[in-house]
Structure formats: structure tokens, C-alpha cells
Design an enzyme around this catalytic site. Structure first.
Site, PDB file in Angstrom:
ATOM      1  N   HIS A  35      38.256  54.847  26.754  1.00 53.59           N
ATOM      2  CA  HIS A  35      38.275  53.622  26.249  1.00 53.59           C
ATOM      3  C   HIS A  35      37.038  54.097  25.376  1.00 53.59           C
ATOM      4  O   HIS A  35      35.804  54.246  25.369  1.00 53.59           O
ATOM      5  CB  HIS A  35      38.863  52.000  27.412  1.00 53.59           C
ATOM      6  CG  HIS A  35      37.386  51.710  27.670  1.00 53.59           C
ATOM      7  ND1 HIS A  35      35.664  50.961  27.721  1.00 53.59           N
ATOM      8  CD2 HIS A  35      37.266  51.493  29.387  1.00 53.59           C
ATOM      9  CE1 HIS A  35      35.392  50.716  29.245  1.00 53.59           C
ATOM     10  NE2 HIS A  35      36.374  51.673  30.667  1.00 53.59           N
ATOM     11  N   ARG A  53      40.226  40.343  42.678  1.00 51.75           N
ATOM     12  CA  ARG A  53      41.140  42.047  42.565  1.00 51.75           C
ATOM     13  C   ARG A  53      42.032  41.798  43.832  1.00 51.75           C
ATOM     14  O   ARG A  53      42.454  40.895  44.451  1.00 51.75           O
ATOM     15  CB  ARG A  53      39.486  42.301  43.232  1.00 51.75           C
ATOM     16  CG  ARG A  53      38.525  42.208  42.542  1.00 51.75           C
ATOM     17  CD  ARG A  53      38.424  43.019  40.979  1.00 51.75           C
ATOM     18  NE  ARG A  53      37.765  42.709  40.033  1.00 51.75           N
ATOM     19  CZ  ARG A  53      37.465  44.070  38.276  1.00 51.75           C
ATOM     20  NH1 ARG A  53      38.403  44.691  38.566  1.00 51.75           N
ATOM     21  NH2 ARG A  53      36.832  43.185  38.047  1.00 51.75           N
ATOM     22  N   HIS A  84      29.605   6.715  30.619  1.00 52.78           N
ATOM     23  CA  HIS A  84      28.568   6.077  31.036  1.00 52.78           C
ATOM     24  C   HIS A  84      28.279   6.177  32.351  1.00 52.78           C
ATOM     25  O   HIS A  84      29.432   5.102  32.883  1.00 52.78           O
ATOM     26  CB  HIS A  84      27.505   4.575  30.082  1.00 52.78           C
ATOM     27  CG  HIS A  84      26.225   4.501  30.691  1.00 52.78           C
ATOM     28  ND1 HIS A  84      25.934   4.188  32.200  1.00 52.78           N
ATOM     29  CD2 HIS A  84      25.241   4.086  30.177  1.00 52.78           C
ATOM     30  CE1 HIS A  84      24.736   3.830  32.321  1.00 52.78           C
ATOM     31  NE2 HIS A  84      24.079   4.492  31.263  1.00 52.78           N
ATOM     32  N   ASP A  89      35.540  50.513  24.234  1.00 50.10           N
ATOM     33  CA  ASP A  89      34.900  49.450  23.682  1.00 50.10           C
ATOM     34  C   ASP A  89      34.003  49.849  24.902  1.00 50.10           C
ATOM     35  O   ASP A  89      33.902  50.260  25.616  1.00 50.10           O
ATOM     36  CB  ASP A  89      36.111  48.741  23.449  1.00 50.10           C
ATOM     37  CG  ASP A  89      36.811  48.214  24.676  1.00 50.10           C
ATOM     38  OD1 ASP A  89      37.353  49.915  25.841  1.00 50.10           O
ATOM     39  OD2 ASP A  89      37.304  46.943  25.536  1.00 50.10           O
ATOM     40  N   GLU A 139      40.240  47.884  26.222  1.00 53.36           N
ATOM     41  CA  GLU A 139      40.199  48.058  27.970  1.00 53.36           C
ATOM     42  C   GLU A 139      39.700  46.974  28.928  1.00 53.36           C
ATOM     43  O   GLU A 139      39.556  46.447  29.608  1.00 53.36           O
ATOM     44  CB  GLU A 139      39.186  49.716  28.771  1.00 53.36           C
ATOM     45  CG  GLU A 139      40.105  49.610  29.687  1.00 53.36           C
ATOM     46  CD  GLU A 139      38.722  48.834  31.341  1.00 53.36           C
ATOM     47  OE1 GLU A 139      39.217  49.304  32.172  1.00 53.36           O
ATOM     48  OE2 GLU A 139      37.982  49.074  30.453  1.00 53.36           O
ATOM     49  N   GLU A 140      38.000  46.661  27.727  1.00 57.11           N
ATOM     50  CA  GLU A 140      36.976  46.043  28.402  1.00 57.11           C
ATOM     51  C   GLU A 140      38.435  44.224  28.286  1.00 57.11           C
ATOM     52  O   GLU A 140      37.377  43.542  29.194  1.00 57.11           O
ATOM     53  CB  GLU A 140      35.651  45.501  28.072  1.00 57.11           C
ATOM     54  CG  GLU A 140      35.592  47.149  28.464  1.00 57.11           C
ATOM     55  CD  GLU A 140      35.069  47.433  29.930  1.00 57.11           C
ATOM     56  OE1 GLU A 140      35.396  46.850  30.707  1.00 57.11           O
ATOM     57  OE2 GLU A 140      33.665  48.728  30.280  1.00 57.11           O
ATOM     58  N   THR A 185      22.834  10.505  31.273  1.00 56.17           N
ATOM     59  CA  THR A 185      23.328   9.383  33.137  1.00 56.17           C
ATOM     60  C   THR A 185      25.294  10.505  32.938  1.00 56.17           C
ATOM     61  O   THR A 185      25.673   8.869  31.656  1.00 56.17           O
ATOM     62  CB  THR A 185      22.816   8.969  33.287  1.00 56.17           C
ATOM     63  OG1 THR A 185      22.522   8.037  31.991  1.00 56.17           O
ATOM     64  CG2 THR A 185      21.742   8.422  34.040  1.00 56.17           C
TER      65      THR A 185
HETATM   66  N1  BES Z   1      34.894  51.568  34.012  1.00 53.79           N
HETATM   67  C1  BES Z   1      35.158  50.321  34.547  1.00 53.79           C
HETATM   68  C2  BES Z   1      36.034  50.575  35.496  1.00 53.79           C
HETATM   69  C3  BES Z   1      35.826  50.509  37.029  1.00 53.79           C
HETATM   70  C4  BES Z   1      35.252  49.465  37.641  1.00 53.79           C
HETATM   71  C5  BES Z   1      35.600  51.655  37.591  1.00 53.79           C
HETATM   72  C6  BES Z   1      34.110  49.952  38.787  1.00 53.79           C
HETATM   73  C7  BES Z   1      34.815  51.846  39.201  1.00 53.79           C
HETATM   74  C8  BES Z   1      34.094  51.110  39.183  1.00 53.79           C
HETATM   75  C9  BES Z   1      36.473  49.422  33.388  1.00 53.79           C
HETATM   76  O1  BES Z   1      35.744  49.846  32.544  1.00 53.79           O
HETATM   77  C10 BES Z   1      36.684  48.155  33.905  1.00 53.79           C
HETATM   78  O2  BES Z   1      35.697  47.917  33.889  1.00 53.79           O
HETATM   79  N2  BES Z   1      37.639  47.778  33.849  1.00 53.79           N
HETATM   80  C11 BES Z   1      37.448  46.148  34.431  1.00 53.79           C
HETATM   81  C12 BES Z   1      39.037  45.893  33.872  1.00 53.79           C
HETATM   82  C13 BES Z   1      39.815  44.873  33.825  1.00 53.79           C
HETATM   83  C14 BES Z   1      38.918  44.510  31.922  1.00 53.79           C
HETATM   84  C15 BES Z   1      40.933  44.207  33.856  1.00 53.79           C
HETATM   85  C16 BES Z   1      37.368  45.419  35.161  1.00 53.79           C
HETATM   86  O3  BES Z   1      37.609  45.909  36.374  1.00 53.79           O
HETATM   87  O4  BES Z   1      36.758  44.605  35.361  1.00 53.79           O
HETATM   88 ZN    ZN Z   2      34.955  51.853  31.940  1.00 54.09          ZN
END
Ligand code: BES
Ligand code: ZN
Length: 458
Positions: free
Chosen positions: A86, A328, A213, A88, A153-154, A315
Site C-alpha cells: 500500500h 481485533r 448548567h 498510503d 489500506e490504512e 460546570t
Molecule cells: N502494516 C500494517 C499491518 C500490520 C500491523 C502488520 C501490525 C503487522 C503488525 C497495516 O498497514 C495496518 O496498519 N493495517 C491496519 C488495517 C486496518 C485499518 C483495517 C491495522 O492493522 O490497524
Molecule cells: Zn501497512
């Protein structure tokens, strides 16, 4: 292969310079003010690849940011490898914490520092440079190679499925390789055989129609910030388990063999903890740290806000409070299903004095590789030739939505051949790429192409 290897040695410094040039483009996909940079970033890569003699190189537009596609079909009868990366990068905040500016790559301690150096521009360039080494020394690649580099991807690869569906025949391949992960440690060639999936949502708890308030109304109506904090606190029990009903129903239980393999890795928990700066290890009871971050599902609050955030005191009973929550996921959890479960539970946890709105943001599916497939032996050989050391199988806790999408669409295993380091500061200030890994990564990719040319199509 000696010519190829020598070429990679001879052009080491230029490869570093060229990566630095690309890193200067601030390709932050999540920030609408960088839309033009995303286009320039894709164009830059396209131009770089165009000089490497591809049959085709194109920028593929999407509803969001563009992807870049290139193919080299110079090896009739040989297998085709699809390489994914990717272009980005993540946002850079907090900016004051960067030692050198994120888009002015610097070299210190044998590393390149800058946003995207390892995640994932450096790893895309590893393949571009390996391709170059073959094209310049042999006039062609030993296999057919397709490269797809997406720009979202990010931010959850939202338009990738459609792009892949629309271009399915052009992406067809015998093998798939993704370089977007880290190695187990410095100099330890590692094949990543599992990734977690992701489910991301935003929840908003609303109470009064505007801030009130707190003297006149406090004690008379529900406070959305108090309520949201309590709701979030209820999402885990004291053993660190997620309390959302049904959350664990489909979780693949780690087998004794898997647990043994994970336990056999030379993991230094103290060092790992030190790299985080946290004062103690924490998480789900009954599992080791590596098991928890690689193969157990989690629920985390990524951000929380609401009410008065300015200086001094004010407040009020705030009108609303919000949080970004992600999970995850591990096989066989599905993001859409988990989103439903978490959203229903959040609504159930809310008391009568508030309303709750949940917005699904994005997701990706988990992946577990079929490690008995012969291509893993091929990849191991390539790694050994480059690093001179045996390869370890690892998993990663992060997510790469493409991996499962391509594996499901093609039925082919995906090789996760990454060259980052566990403490590379990806997504954080001071992201770095180990330049030795970069160099040996280029060699590993070249050896992978060479090894694949010796086996049949899959
Ligand atoms: N390079 C990472 C994936 C990754 C993270 C590999 C940690 C190994 C260890 C990738 O660019 C990433 O950060 N992906 C996101 C995907 C999400 C936005 C769907 C992630 O894991 O948060
Ligand atoms: Zn990545």
C-alpha cells in the site's frame, strides 16, 4: 543470481535515496486535505515502475484514493506472482514528538526515519528494487509478476473489493506475496502465517438537547460522559475477557501444537514490555502475551471525547459523548457479525436517560495461512539465501484486509514476507526502517522470484 545480487549491493545507496524521495510525499489517506498528495504519490510510483520495463503500468482510480497496478509477463510457462503493498500512510500526530520531521526522511543509526518508511513504502520499494535488479542484469524477470499497490489500506481498504472484482482476471496469479509485516526480531527472517481481522465503530451517547448548567440540572438528568464511561467499563470483566454476549462463540481455539509453536519462539517479554513504555503486562487471563496479541480477539477504546475539554473549569452536563471502539478478530469471527453483537450490547447497557447511536466504520477479516502448502518451503529457501539464517513462522496482531480477500477469491495461500521490526514505531511518531533489513529484503524478494521460477504453476 550472482549478477542480481551484485547489482543489489552496488545500487544500495541509490535505492535508499529513491525511497527517501518517495517518503517526502505526505500520502495520508485518512485526511481529506491530502487528496492531491495521494494522487501525486500514486503517480510517482507509476513513473518509477514505468522505468522498469513493465508490459503495463497504470493508475487505477477508485471512489477513494487510487491504486497502482503493473505487470511483467516475460516468462511464458513460468508461475505468476501477485505482490501487494500500500502507498498510503498514517497521520503524523503528535507532531512535536518527531525527532526529525515525518516527511523529511533522515538517516540515523543505520535506519531511515519518516512516516511510511516501513509501513509500507519501504516494503513496496523492496519489490520494485528486486524487479529492477533482474530487469537491468537479465533483461527480464524469471517469473511473471503483477504488482498491486493500493491507497486505502490504512483506512480499511473500503474500495479494494470492488477494484479486485472489476479486475479479477488481470490480478489472477499462482502465488500471492504481501510485504507489510514485521520480522520477529533483527536479522530473524520471519514468515507471518496469521493476521487478526478488525471491526471498527463509533458510538455516540446523547442526553439533553444541549449542554446544561451542572448546578441547575446535575442530579436531575443522566450525564452522557458518565454513562459512556460506565458502558465502556462494562465491556471487559476482571479477567480481561470481553463481555459482549456471543463475542467468543466462533473463536478458533488455539491447538496444543499452535501453542507449542508460539511458545518455542525466543520471545523476551521484559524487552517487549520495555519497548512499549507501559509499567506492566495486562490482558486476558489464561494466555501468554504472544497468544493474546496474535491469536486472541480484543476490544479496545481508541478514543473518547465529550463535554468540556478547554482550559480551566466549566460546570456543565454535556449533551453528548462519543468513543471510537475497535475489535481485533481471529478466525472465525466476522466483522459484520461482531459489529452487530457489540452495537446491540452497547444499546442494552445504556440506561433510560440517554439514546445511543452506533456507526460502523470499517473492518477486515482475519487470516490463517495453510502452512503445509509447498510455497512456504520455497519462501523459507529464499529467506535463507538472503539472510543466511533459518526462517521462523510468526503471527501478527495487525490487519491487512487484502490478504483474506485475495485468499478467499483465489484459494491461493498468501505469503506474508515482511521486513519491518516489532519496535519500528509504525503508526506512531519516529517510524523507522532498518536499512540492513531493507537491503536484505530486496535480496529476499529477488531470491523468492528465483525460487518460484524453479517450481511449477500452482
Ligand atoms: N502494516 C500494517 C499491518 C500490520 C500491523 C502488520 C501490525 C503487522 C503488525 C497495516 O498497514 C495496518 O496498519 N493495517 C491496519 C488495517 C486496518 C485499518 C483495517 C491495522 O492493522 O490497524
Ligand atoms: Zn501497512
Amino acid at each position: 543470481m550472482d549478477d542480481v545480487s551484485r547489482y543489489i549491493d552496488q545500487h544500495r545507496a541509490r535505492f535508499v535515496d529513491e525511497l527517501a524521495t518517495w517518503v517526502k510525499i505526505p500520502a495520508i489517506s485518512s485526511d481529506p486535505s491530502h487528496v492531491k498528495d495521494m494522487a501525486a504519490n500514486a503517480e510517482h510510483l507509476k513513473n518509477h515502475l514505468a522505468a522498469l520495463g513493465p508490459d503495463q503500468v497504470e493508475v487505477w482510480p477508485t471512489k477513494g484514493h487510487p491504486a497502482v497496478f503493473a505487470e511483467w509477463n516475460h516468462a511464458p510457462g513460468k508461475p505468476t506472482l501477485l505482490v501487494y503493498g500500500h502507498h498510503d500512510v498514517q497521520p503524523v500526530d503528535p507532531l512535536p514528538e518527531w525527532i526529525s520531521p515525518p516527511f523529511e526522511p533522515a538517516i540515523r543509526e543505520g535506519r531511515m526515519w519518516g512516516r511510511g518508511v516501513v509501513d509500507d513504502k519501504g516494503q513496496v520499494m523492496i519489490h520494485a528494487n528486486a524487479i529492477e535488479a533482474f530487469v537491468k542484469t537479465q533483461k527480464k524477470l524469471p517469473i511473471n509478476l503483477k504488482l498491486i499497490v493500493e491507497g486505502e489500506e490504512e483506512i480499511g481498504s473500503e474500495n479494494l473489493d470492488e477494484l479486485m472484482r472489476a479486475n479479477a482476471s488481470r490480478l489472477a496469479a499462482d502465488f500471492v506475496c504481501v510485504s507489510d509485516t514485521a520480522m520477529f526480531g533483527r536479522g530473524i527472517p520471519s514468515l507471518c502465517v496469521g493476521l487478526r481481522g478488525l471491526m471498527y465503530l463509533e458510538v455516540t451517547v446523547s442526553g439533553p438537547k444541549g449542554d446544561l448548567h451542572s448546578g441547575s440540572f446535575g442530579g436531575g438528568v443522566a450525564n452522557p460522559v458518565n454513562v459512556l464511561a460506565k458502558m465502556i467499563a462494562k465491556l471487559h470483566d476482571d479477567d480481561g475477557k470481553v463481555t459482549v454476549p456471543g463475542f467468543y462463540d466462533k473463536v478458533a481455539i488455539l491447538t496444543a501444537a499452535e501453542r507449542k509453536e508460539i511458545a518455542s519462539l525466543p520471545f523476551d517479554e521484559k524487552e517487549w514490555l520495555a519497548s512499549t513504555g507501559s509499567p506492566a503486562i495486562s490482558g486476558e487471563k489464561g494466555f501468554s502475551t504472544l497468544e493474546r496479541v496474535w491469536a486472541r480477539p480484543t476490544l479496545d477504546c481508541n478514543g473518547i471525547w465529550g463535554g468540556f475539554q478547554g482550559e480551566g473549569a466549566k460546570t456543565i452536563i454535556p449533551a453528548r459523548a462519543s468513543a471510537k471502539i475497535s475489535c481485533r478478530l481471529v478466525p472465525h469471527q466476522e466483522p459484520e457479525e461482531i459489529q452487530q453483537l457489540v452495537a446491540s450490547y452497547l444499546k442494552k447497557l445504556a440506561p433510560p436517560g440517554v439514546t445511543v447511536r452506533v456507526e460502523y466504520m470499517h473492518g477486515g477479516r482475519p487470516y490463517l495461512a495453510p502452512t503445509d502448502h509447498p510455497v512456504f518451503e520455497v519462501a523459507k529457501r529464499a529467506f535463507t539465501r538472503a539472510f543466511g539464517k533459518p526462517t521462523v513462522f510468526i503471527r501478527e496482531g495487525g490487519s491487512i484486509p487484502f490478504v483474506r480477500t485475495i485468499a478467499d477469491a483465489t484459494g491461493k495461500p498468501c505469503l506474508l514476507m515482511g521486513f519491518g521490526q516489532p519496535d519500528e514505531n509504525a503508526h506512531a511518531p519516529n517510524e523507522w526502517l532498518d536499512l540492513e533489513n531493507f537491503h536484505l529484503g530486496i535480496k529476499s524478494a529477488a531470491f523468492l522470484y528465483d525460487e518460484l521460477s524453479r517450481i511449477g504453476k500452482s
